[in-house]
Scaffold this motif. Structure first.
Motif, PDB file in Angstrom:
ATOM      1  N   GLY A 119       0.797  -1.217   0.000  1.00 61.62           N
ATOM      2  CA  GLY A 119       0.000   0.000   0.000  1.00 61.62           C
ATOM      3  C   GLY A 119       0.825   1.260   0.000  1.00 61.62           C
ATOM      4  O   GLY A 119       0.371   2.313  -0.407  1.00 61.62           O
ATOM      5  N   ASP A 120       2.060   1.154   0.435  1.00 63.34           N
ATOM      6  CA  ASP A 120       2.909   2.348   0.494  1.00 63.34           C
ATOM      7  C   ASP A 120       3.835   2.439  -0.708  1.00 63.34           C
ATOM      8  O   ASP A 120       4.717   3.287  -0.739  1.00 63.34           O
ATOM      9  CB  ASP A 120       3.732   2.317   1.788  1.00 63.34           C
ATOM     10  N   GLY A 121       3.696   1.550  -1.661  1.00 61.91           N
ATOM     11  CA  GLY A 121       4.504   1.610  -2.859  1.00 61.91           C
ATOM     12  C   GLY A 121       5.761   0.768  -2.799  1.00 61.91           C
ATOM     13  O   GLY A 121       6.396   0.527  -3.815  1.00 61.91           O
ATOM     14  N   ILE A 156      -9.209 -12.992  -3.488  1.00 64.65           N
ATOM     15  CA  ILE A 156      -9.261 -13.181  -4.933  1.00 64.65           C
ATOM     16  C   ILE A 156      -8.071 -12.616  -5.690  1.00 64.65           C
ATOM     17  O   ILE A 156      -7.949 -12.810  -6.882  1.00 64.65           O
ATOM     18  CB  ILE A 156     -10.548 -12.554  -5.512  1.00 64.65           C
ATOM     19  N   ASN A 158      -4.210 -12.045  -7.025  1.00 63.57           N
ATOM     20  CA  ASN A 158      -3.079 -12.918  -7.330  1.00 63.57           C
ATOM     21  C   ASN A 158      -1.796 -12.189  -7.020  1.00 63.57           C
ATOM     22  O   ASN A 158      -1.019 -11.874  -7.904  1.00 63.57           O
ATOM     23  CB  ASN A 158      -3.108 -13.316  -8.802  1.00 63.57           C
ATOM     24  N   LEU A 304      -4.642  -5.551   2.969  1.00 63.76           N
ATOM     25  CA  LEU A 304      -4.948  -4.351   2.184  1.00 63.76           C
ATOM     26  C   LEU A 304      -6.271  -4.497   1.438  1.00 63.76           C
ATOM     27  O   LEU A 304      -6.470  -3.889   0.395  1.00 63.76           O
ATOM     28  CB  LEU A 304      -3.866  -4.064   1.141  1.00 63.76           C
ATOM     29  N   ARG A 308     -15.722  -4.153   2.485  1.00 67.03           N
ATOM     30  CA  ARG A 308     -16.618  -3.568   3.491  1.00 67.03           C
ATOM     31  C   ARG A 308     -17.553  -4.661   3.995  1.00 67.03           C
ATOM     32  O   ARG A 308     -17.963  -5.518   3.230  1.00 67.03           O
ATOM     33  CB  ARG A 308     -17.445  -2.439   2.873  1.00 67.03           C
ATOM     34  N   GLN A 317     -16.637   2.328   5.061  1.00 69.26           N
ATOM     35  CA  GLN A 317     -15.202   2.135   4.941  1.00 69.26           C
ATOM     36  C   GLN A 317     -14.875   0.661   4.937  1.00 69.26           C
ATOM     37  O   GLN A 317     -15.512  -0.147   5.612  1.00 69.26           O
ATOM     38  CB  GLN A 317     -14.482   2.819   6.112  1.00 69.26           C
ATOM     39  N   HIS A 320      -9.502  -2.523   5.620  1.00 71.49           N
ATOM     40  CA  HIS A 320      -8.159  -1.976   5.685  1.00 71.49           C
ATOM     41  C   HIS A 320      -8.189  -0.527   6.137  1.00 71.49           C
ATOM     42  O   HIS A 320      -7.388  -0.109   6.983  1.00 71.49           O
ATOM     43  CB  HIS A 320      -7.482  -2.119   4.326  1.00 71.49           C
ATOM     44  N   SER A 321      -9.105   0.262   5.597  1.00 67.78           N
ATOM     45  CA  SER A 321      -9.195   1.661   6.024  1.00 67.78           C
ATOM     46  C   SER A 321      -9.489   1.749   7.512  1.00 67.78           C
ATOM     47  O   SER A 321      -8.891   2.536   8.236  1.00 67.78           O
ATOM     48  CB  SER A 321     -10.297   2.382   5.253  1.00 67.78           C
ATOM     49  N   HIS A 324      -6.803   1.272   9.897  1.00 69.25           N
ATOM     50  CA  HIS A 324      -5.887   2.385   9.997  1.00 69.25           C
ATOM     51  C   HIS A 324      -6.425   3.531  10.841  1.00 69.25           C
ATOM     52  O   HIS A 324      -5.767   4.564  10.937  1.00 69.25           O
ATOM     53  CB  HIS A 324      -5.551   2.909   8.591  1.00 69.25           C
ATOM     54  N   ASN A 380      -2.930   0.249  12.336  1.00 70.61           N
ATOM     55  CA  ASN A 380      -2.523   1.635  12.084  1.00 70.61           C
ATOM     56  C   ASN A 380      -1.031   1.872  12.281  1.00 70.61           C
ATOM     57  O   ASN A 380      -0.507   2.887  11.844  1.00 70.61           O
ATOM     58  CB  ASN A 380      -3.368   2.631  12.892  1.00 70.61           C
ATOM     59  N   HIS A 382       1.071  -0.929  11.590  1.00 72.98           N
ATOM     60  CA  HIS A 382       1.662  -2.019  10.812  1.00 72.98           C
ATOM     61  C   HIS A 382       2.653  -2.832  11.634  1.00 72.98           C
ATOM     62  O   HIS A 382       3.565  -3.436  11.082  1.00 72.98           O
ATOM     63  CB  HIS A 382       2.423  -1.473   9.581  1.00 72.98           C
TER      64      HIS A 382
ATOM     65  N   ALA B  14      -2.103   4.264  -1.971  1.00 76.78           N
ATOM     66  CA  ALA B  14      -1.126   4.559  -3.010  1.00 76.78           C
ATOM     67  C   ALA B  14       0.133   4.975  -2.299  1.00 76.78           C
ATOM     68  O   ALA B  14       0.666   4.237  -1.512  1.00 76.78           O
ATOM     69  CB  ALA B  14      -1.611   5.656  -3.922  1.00 76.78           C
ATOM     70  N   PRO B 446      -6.584   6.968   6.369  1.00 76.46           N
ATOM     71  CA  PRO B 446      -7.222   7.585   5.198  1.00 76.46           C
ATOM     72  C   PRO B 446      -8.219   8.650   5.613  1.00 76.46           C
ATOM     73  O   PRO B 446      -8.812   8.558   6.694  1.00 76.46           O
ATOM     74  CB  PRO B 446      -7.945   6.415   4.535  1.00 76.46           C
TER      75      PRO B 446
END
Lengths: 444, 605
Positions: A119-121, A156, A158, A304, A308, A317, A320-321, A324, A380, A382, B14, B446
């Motif tokens: 999620g953080d790239g 679901i 991959n 991630l 809902r 929400q 995952h949201s 956090h 929140n 991790h 992101a 978020p």
């Protein structure tokens, strides 16, 4: 404590379920103490709220269940609740915390580099070693029809964030999310005329005999890097052949009857999440009762996830949201607590299903160990410290239950190693990455 | 008190703010720790594993104009690594359709294809697990059962006249050539023909039974499920010189080239013309390959196949699965999702096969494609009938694909827009620049939709806090440009009582830096950029070859870009050129010792 049949059939939320097989499952005739041990990994993502999950006060054997574990009250004597076990190996290596958590949870091995983004790239690859379910299946190799079973509820994607089970490094094993497909794999042959099934097996055997030859022929011609892909295919075909052959072997298989065929679902549905979960749990319990497999995972969604709990009225929400939510955000944390409570309810229901199957003087639950876990301790931050690990079931007596065990930063490899020993692989000296395994936690 | 990111409830999905308050400081501000506590354990990495940067103070340098070709390097062009490629679900469906005339699309129920860097056809990612082979087995049995009903049509001979065994053998040879996309060896034919013997002990009729077993065996074989490539020695002879064998590369066989062409341009098996050309050795030269490619692009099968590149690259088909929160988008009708997808598909199809084929229009076009229902959704007047047709857009509002509803919807959240998602999308998909990773263990939360503030206001802290701005200056100012488009792709001029401010700026690019006001201006700025056009070429390379580029490819990709520009950015011409490249027609030769082992193994009976 016997669960009333009505309560069992009603399930949770007051919806009536039909479980014809559990009513008629005969005792599997075995000598005392000779029932096989089963392992089930029960996974839900994005961590929990440990302050509402860990028993406070009390002693190792005399404690009260905190709010997030309240649904498990009726199973309290079958539980081992862990505090202070860290997933230290998850704080090592490339990638983001969700991917690292997923890849190390059942493998205890450092995640591989790769290009899957968290999620953080940050990017990483698949897990660096086999997961406990696959490792035990290979080591103990019981003659069950299915070597392992991997089931999912909306797991679901991959990507590493949706995989907990690994055949080996870089070899993720995908779960089946469609209950009807699980039913077909497990039970479709059951109500068939055995002669029809026998003929089908003969045909399949002849076809796969021919296919198998293609691997040898190709292997000689392909470039070295291609042979690995081919070998993965070949191994999967071998596994298919073994499962087809084992499907013919009768008792306990022949004594089992198939449950009701589930309807087809949209595996990505949020609204049907709870119902799909119920079907998967019933199918899994049945598969274990019929000794179709002894090593299984049930993966509720993925790290991630954008899931809902619309079936609970939480439409705004996703999990995952919510995981956090800042510690000061009371309403969101309350919703996250509701979601986590729901997962505890599912575990409690699944344990009910296992307990309802008699095996000798005990039950299927007595001969099983369920490992309940998540890839984070807390959403929140991790964090991978003080992970929410919980065991349910005695693994045939190898695990002493009804305990709250508190450690001081024990690496989770030690817990996985202890679990291997409890399952009968007591010659194993280490689990996962050796740097992170300092000795088995004795579960007995 | 120093503000920090967890107080801002920033989107976690992101890219994060980097260089915000350290995890330690954040923990103190959150009340989870007191200032005197020990710092959290640092992230350790074992050797040989690339570590994430500790902070994002290290931003990437601005891209240089690439020039990877060394004019003094006369060695044969390295074709790069090429793993054998498992059929994707789409390829499987198309192949059985063309092979057996079966349009039942069995692969729709298969496990989803593994995705990598946005594409679902990458060789290294596609797996065959135990679950896959079970699905292949069941599909092959269903396909065989359907096919046997048309036995007399599928057999190329008369079983009664020629004898059943002989006729089956003929079928194995001719069907096998098409199913495995190459002539079968005698030993392979023998093995499959032995299924006629096996069928003698099974339920009659024997020929029908054997036929089904043969079809099942062929469809479960790695020869069917993978596009097998072995290659052959490449020998050249210059005038007056002895013949020389290329020691680093193998040439793909004509049959292998046929498969590469058909799976690229049609996502399906080679047709009769391609197989004939391969049989006659007429797929060896660049000209021969290019001629086939041109012919194939006129075939209707090319349309969904090549449009699918844009589908995957730009994430268009994700719109089919989006959900919107009814509290914020109460009149969102899921029936509009396939229409949004169709808009972009029709738009792309026209760019590829229509009259104006300059792909610059992908981002700069002043038109889109609508039908009556979709026009009603967008609030556009004057479009009647359900057929899609080209419609001019207001160039001050829209330009090209980025402002189409599908893209705007997939880069938003169910209940609000996300400048971070949209900015990251442009950076990664359109500019081909991955962003620096943020520090680990950063608490992020978020934002909620808020009926009183605008989206822009919620993300203000990213720019106000210099520690966050380092990274977010690359992302947010791009994403803000799209704020006139809500989470379902409709135009808006105000949000929660605030006038939409869609001004922004591009930075850290090769040649597209500069401010803009609104997404249309941003899109046109991107369209003019060499970096963007090179990114189009690179993305197409990844899709075509089923892998990401390695350093050895970069010179070849420069050549591809040059050809793309020379051809006026006509995508079909570009694809044709790509099929003539060395990367498309050659494979790396395994090291000598392996080659020897290979020969030895083949000669062993």
């Amino acid at each position: 404590m016997n669960l009333s049949r009505r309560a069992l059939l009603r399930g949770l939320g007051g919806v009536a379920l039909s479980l014809p097989l559990l009513q008629t499952l005969p005792r599997v005739a075995r000598a005392q103490g000779a029932f096989p041990k089963r392992l089930v990994v029960f996974f839900n993502p994005n961590g929990t709220l440990k302050e509402l999950w860990s028993p406070r006060g009390g002693t190792e054997t005399d404690f009260a269940l905190p709010p997030l574990l309240a649904p498990l009250e009726r199973h309290k004597q079958d539980l081992v609740i862990f505090d202070g076990v860290d997933m230290a190996v998850a704080d090592t290596g490339p990638g983001g915390p969700h991917n690292r958590g997923m890849a190390t949870l059942l493998t205890g091995e450092i995640i591989l580099p790769g290009n899957f983004a968290d999620g953080d790239g940050q990017t990483a690859g698949w897990a660096g070693g086999p997961s406990i379910d696959q490792l035990l299946a290979d080591r103990l190799a019981p003659p069950t029809r299915f070597r392992t079973l991997e089931l999912g509820v909306r797991a679901i994607e991959n990507e590493p964030r949706a995989r907990i089970s690994y055949r080996g490094a870089d070899q993720p094993v995908p779960p089946e999310n469609q209950p009807l497909n699980v039913y077909t794999r497990l039970f479709a042959g059951m109500n068939q005329d055995p002669e029809v099934m026998r003929r089908l097996l003969v045909q399949r055997r002849s076809v796969l005999d021919v296919v198998r030859e293609d691997f040898a022929r190709l292997n000689a011609k392909l470039a070295p890097e291609d042979r690995r892909k081919l070998e993965q295919h070949a191994e999967s075909v071998r596994q298919l052949e073994r499962s087809l052959e084992a499907g013919v072997a009768t008792p306990s298989g022949a004594l089992c009857r198939a449950p009701e065929m589930p309807p087809q679902f949209d595996v990505a549905s949020e609204d049907d999440f709870a119902e799909i979960a119920r079907h998967q749990m019933q199918l899994l319990a049945m598969a274990l009762a019929c000794d179709m497999t002894r090593f299984s995972t049930l993966e509720f969604s993925s790290a991630l996830n954008a899931l809902r709990f619309t079936f609970m009225g939480l439409r705004e929400q996703d999990g995952h949201s919510l995981s956090h939510a800042g510690d000061f955000s009371a309403e969101q944390q309350a919703q996250w607590a509701r979601m986590n409570t729901w997962y505890a309810e599912q575990l409690a229901y699944f344990l009910d299903l296992l307990r309802a199957v008699p095996e000798g003087d005990g039950t299927l639950l007595d001969n099983t160990v369920v490992l309940w876990c998540s890839e984070l301790s807390r959403g929140n931050t991790h964090s991978h410290s003080d992970m929410p690990f919980l065991l349910a079931g005695r693994a045939g007596g190898a695990i002493r239950t009804g305990r709250h065990r508190v450690f001081d930063g024990a690496p989770h490899n030690n817990l996985l190693l202890g679990l291997c020993h409890a399952m009968g692989a007591d010659d194993l000296q280490s689990f996962g990455n050796r740097e992170f395994c300092t000795g088995a936690i004795d579960l007995g | 008190m120093k503000p920090h990111c967890s107080a801002l409830r920033i989107a976690c999905g992101a890219l994060l703010a980097a260089g915000c308050a350290s995890p330690r400081e954040a923990a103190v501000l959150d009340g989870d720790a007191t200032p005197g506590d020990a710092a959290p354990a640092p992230v350790t990495t074992p050797p040989n594993v690339p570590s994430a940067p500790a902070t994002a103070a290290s931003l990437p340098p601005p891209p240089q104009a690439p020039d990877h070709c060394d004019p003094l390097d006369l060695a044969p062009r390295d074709p790069g690594p090429a793993l054998i490629r498992r059929l994707t679900r789409t390829e499987y469906n198309n192949t059985v359709r063309d092979l057996l005339g079966d349009a039942s699309a069995p692969a729709d129920t298969f496990l989803p294809d593994e995705e990598f860097m946005g594409f679902r056809n990458q060789a290294g990612s596609l797996q065959i697990s135990a679950l896959h082979v079970e699905q292949y087995m069941q599909a092959s049995e269903r396909l065989a059962a359907t096919a046997v009903a048309r036995l007399s049509a599928l057999l190329p001979c008369e079983p009664i006249e020629d004898g059943e065994a002989a006729c089956l053998r003929t079928f194995i040879e001719s069907f096998g050539l098409r199913a495995w996309r190459r002539p079968l060896e005698a030993a392979e034919v023998d093995r499959l023909a032995s299924l006629y013997d096996a069928a003698a002990t099974m339920e009659p009729p024997r020929l029908e039974r054997a036929f089904q077993l043969v079809v099942q065996a062929m469809l479960q074989s790695p020869n069917f499920l993978f596009r097998i490539e072995v290659g052959e020695p490449y020998v050249t002879q210059a005038v007056g010189e002895p013949a020389r064998e290329d020691t680093t590369r193998l040439k793909l066989t004509d049959y292998e080239v046929a498969s590469r062409l058909s799976y690229l341009i049609w996502q399906s098996m080679p047709d009769g013309a391609l197989l004939s050309a391969a049989e006659q050795g007429r797929l060896g030269t660049r000209e021969e390959v290019a001629a086939q490619a041109r012919r194939m692009m006129d075939d209707p099968r090319a349309r969904p196949a090549l449009i699918d590149f844009f589908n995957q690259w730009l994430r268009v088909d994700e719109v089919l699965g989006i959900e919107r929160d009814p509290q914020w988008y109460p009149d969102f009708d899921p029936a509009v999702r396939p229409l949004l997808a169709e808009e972009t598909h029709a738009f792309v199809e026209d760019l590829l096969w229509g009259s104006d084929r300059d792909l610059k229009a992908l981002f700069a076009a002043d038109h889109t494609w609508l039908n009556e229902s979709l026009a009603r959704f967008y609030g556009v007047e004057g479009v009647e009938g359900e057929a899609f047709r080209r419609v001019a857009v207001n160039p001050s509002q829209r330009a090209g694909v980025l402002t189409q509803g599908a893209i705007m919807a997939v880069t938003a959240k169910p209940n609000m827009t996300s400048p971070v998602f949209r900015g990251a999308y442009v950076r990664e998909r359109v500019l081909c620049t991955p962003l620096p990773p943020p520090p680990p263990n950063l608490p992020i939360v978020p934002p909620d939709p808020d009926p009183n503030s605008s989206t822009r206001q919620k993300f203000e802290q990213h720019s106000a806090d210099p520690a966050c701005a380092g990274c977010h200056s690359l992302i947010d100012p791009v994403g803000f440009g799209f704020e006139n488009f809500d989470a379902v792709g409709r135009w808006r001029t105000e949000e929660n009582g605030h006038l939409v401010d869609a001004s922004g700026a591009l930075s850290a690019t090769l040649d597209a830096d500069g401010p803009f006001d609104g997404a249309a201006a941003l899109s046109r700025q991107l369209a003019e950029s060499e970096q963007v056009q090179r990114c189009v070429v690179t993305q197409a390379f990844r899709f075509a070859h089923g892998r990401s580029e390695v350093p050895e490819d970069l010179c070849g990709i420069d050549s591809l870009y040059a050809a793309y520009e020379r051809g006026g950015r006509d995508f079909l011409s570009f694809i044709e050129y790509l099929t003539t490249s060395d990367t498309f027609r050659f494979r790396r030769r395994p090291a000598a010792e392996n080659a020897e082992n290979t020969e030895h193994a083949e000669s062993t009976p």
